[in-house]
Design an enzyme around this catalytic site. Sequence first.
Site, mmCIF file in Angstrom:
data_model
loop_
_atom_site.group_PDB
_atom_site.id
_atom_site.type_symbol
_atom_site.label_atom_id
_atom_site.label_comp_id
_atom_site.label_asym_id
_atom_site.label_seq_id
_atom_site.Cartn_x
_atom_site.Cartn_y
_atom_site.Cartn_z
ATOM 1 C CB CYS A 662 -0.945 -0.015 1.192
ATOM 2 S SG CYS A 662 -0.136 -0.324 2.779
ATOM 3 C CE1 TYR A 663 2.494 4.661 4.859
ATOM 4 C CE2 TYR A 663 3.014 2.535 5.829
ATOM 5 C CZ TYR A 663 2.579 3.847 5.974
ATOM 6 O OH TYR A 663 2.237 4.322 7.202
#
EC number: 2.7.2.8
Length: 847
Positions: A662-663
């Site tokens: 996600c990051y």
Amino acid sequence: MLSIARKSTISGNISRLAQRTVATTTVRPLALVPGQQLNQRRQYTNASATAEKETITKLLYNIGSRKEVEQYLRHFSSVESQKFAVIKVGGAVLTDELETLASALTFLNRVGLYPIVLHGAGPQLNRLLEDAKVEPQYEEGIRITDPQTLEIARKVFMAENLKLVDALERHGTRARPIPGGVFVADYLDKEKYGYVGKITGVNKEVIESSIRAGALPILTSLAETPTGQILNVNADVAAAELATVLEPLKIVFLNEKNGLYHGVTGKKIDVINLDEEYEDLLKEPWVRYGTKLKINQCKELLDGLPRSSSVAIISAGHLHKELFTDSGAGTLIRRGHKLFKYNKLDEVDPDKLRRIMEAEDASIQAGESSVASYLRSLQQKDVQIYTDEPGQVLAIVTKDPKDSSKPAVLEKLLTSKTAVLNNVPENLWNSIRKDNDTLTWRVDGKAKEGNLDPSWHFERADGSLKNSQDGSTTFFYGIADNDKIKQTLNSISSQKANVPSGARSYSTLRRNNFQFMSRRGFASAAGPKNVGLIGARGYTGRELINLINSHPNLNLTHVSSRELEGKPLEGYTKADLTYVNLKPDDLKAQEQVDAWVLALPNGVCTPFVKQVNEDVKSGQSSEKVLVDLSADHRFDTTWTYGLPEFNRENLKGATRVANPGCYATGAQMSLRPLLPFLDKHSAPTVFGVSGYSGAGTKPSPKNDPAFLKDNLIPYSLTNHIHEREVSYQLGTSVNFIPHVASWFQGIALTVNVPLNKTMSSQDIKSAFEEFYQGEQLVKVLESGEPLVRDNAGKHFVRVGGFNVHPDGRRVVITTTIDNLLKGAATQAVQNLNLSLGFDEYAGIPTN
């Protein structure tokens, strides 16, 4: 009309990838006796060069379709080496983008091309003149060159020439410095301008000798009189004279802005077709000064060259995309062909129509129809006939004379290979769009798309409709009314005509053997596919179940969770399912499953992957798509990295997909458009803050709302897995500092980016807008910074900020992304869609 927006999806720093790949393909010959060693070395060298070229050609597929890349390579290789391209490099490029330029030229050379490079050194000369306290003098825009200025100019040109040659040699590319001996000149006006020359001749042998020796020729714009006096010549003028003598396919002017820009809208001008647009363009009030001068120079230059020649104004970092794709990246200027439109059949020369149709119409060539019978069928219709002067393109649009509300039908769209390579179909399409608000057209399913790639049609349609019986696809644009679309659908069963497809619901409905498709992507796979989810307990698993529940083509057949085994699955309405606890051995029995999603912690999925691989290899199971949501395969080159916005073509039909973190998704979205502009001496820093859902369901301080109240927790401050992932995927070092906050869902990223050149906020914003043009899950903000609360629960990324430091060498980007959706589950569905043959956005809300 001036064309402003060729679709552009920038490839990123492909040159850097090329260099890394080239380095790994070097092969050392074995120690043999001298004669054997020489032969062996030649064999290895040839094999290595071939492998190297194939590897880099494959890298080009990342920026365009295979068909595009290969046809341009054939086109460029079809002429003598010195007739490929003349590239004029401004002095500022040598200062600010030397490594990018060297990489770009190396890339071209690695695929067997020999661009002729001519550079200026204006900014460097001005600096040295200032140091010497010599004030530059200009007359009518021409630099007056006195003896002292000429002496400094000679030193500057020699130094800059060697600097570029040295940079190329460091990249492993042979280059030959040619600071003089190419241009013969007389004084332009000695009394007025001093030692300024007017070119009277070009010594091609110096250039050809360099190319024969396998070295790129690197030229300056210094010229000599027949008696040997050195004269200064404007580099643009020298490049034009060189092109006039060599008649290359491409004349490239490299600049920092990546093209010419519209003076009113501020948007990059995509294409200028001089035969069509030149006179109207010069009437525009914003076409003045440098823009007007450059357009006039290009017009004067191209008027004397073959129509196959064109001018590209582009930045060094975008050179590959400009040269090897139909969409391009900078501003393309060409003579084009003046188009003619006729509203009556008897206005057109029938022999001209016959020549085009016999050469390019597959139905005529196959004997399915004759030219005469087809032309007779047009007599009862309202027609628009478009063609060009040399007869390389033909479009025939018809309308129902009895019902003007019906969409127009594009019955014929024929184009030669030469026309495609010169982008004439784009000019033709602009004329058709201008004259028709709604249109439908049909492409035969039996490989009869002609010389246009299938993606050409998809990119220009609002939607499409596939006939599953004959494989044909009908495209449409301009039809937004659902009732009208339904009426059109009802007519399909009674007439096999060119009709529009359904509403933009991004679903795959079936009526009368037809399938709906959205604008992006290719034909939907026949029938729904079954998906099994292993690791269904977590937050991401829940979001994935919700998405599959509303997906028109995917059915969930298995949900596996050790903790929830035996409990009913709630919230899934397509079928009654119960949680199971699947072991690796159990997978071979689930033959009905088409794809497995592995939503497991890092380091846990290996036994499942190994089992599937072994079952497929032994013939006990058919091939399955595996989408791994963990980090286990994000560094594995045998798996396809699943960030569709950067890797879409490779994901189509892929069977092993590593879903990004996600990051890592948000960070790459924030940095990818800026890869050509990164300061190589100072890495970007990503400051990330995630809601506590990112810490998973296993209890810890990082997902404890009470502990997080009024708190912000930093963790894994160096060498985080996402730091390594982003650096690996982008090919450059990136620093990442993660934190967890008190909200549940969503990520905020503040990204500090040192730049290798001076840029404005508008420059940065334009780069992002161009890069993400047409991407439905990326929103580039007009102004301001995105907020986490506005993006929670949304399936797209928001990017904004674009705040540049006053010195112009550092920018801060702000990005928000939902860690459970686009950061995980939504991206997994994108990857399933592409792998299984559905539309990329099927089942994903895009607003």
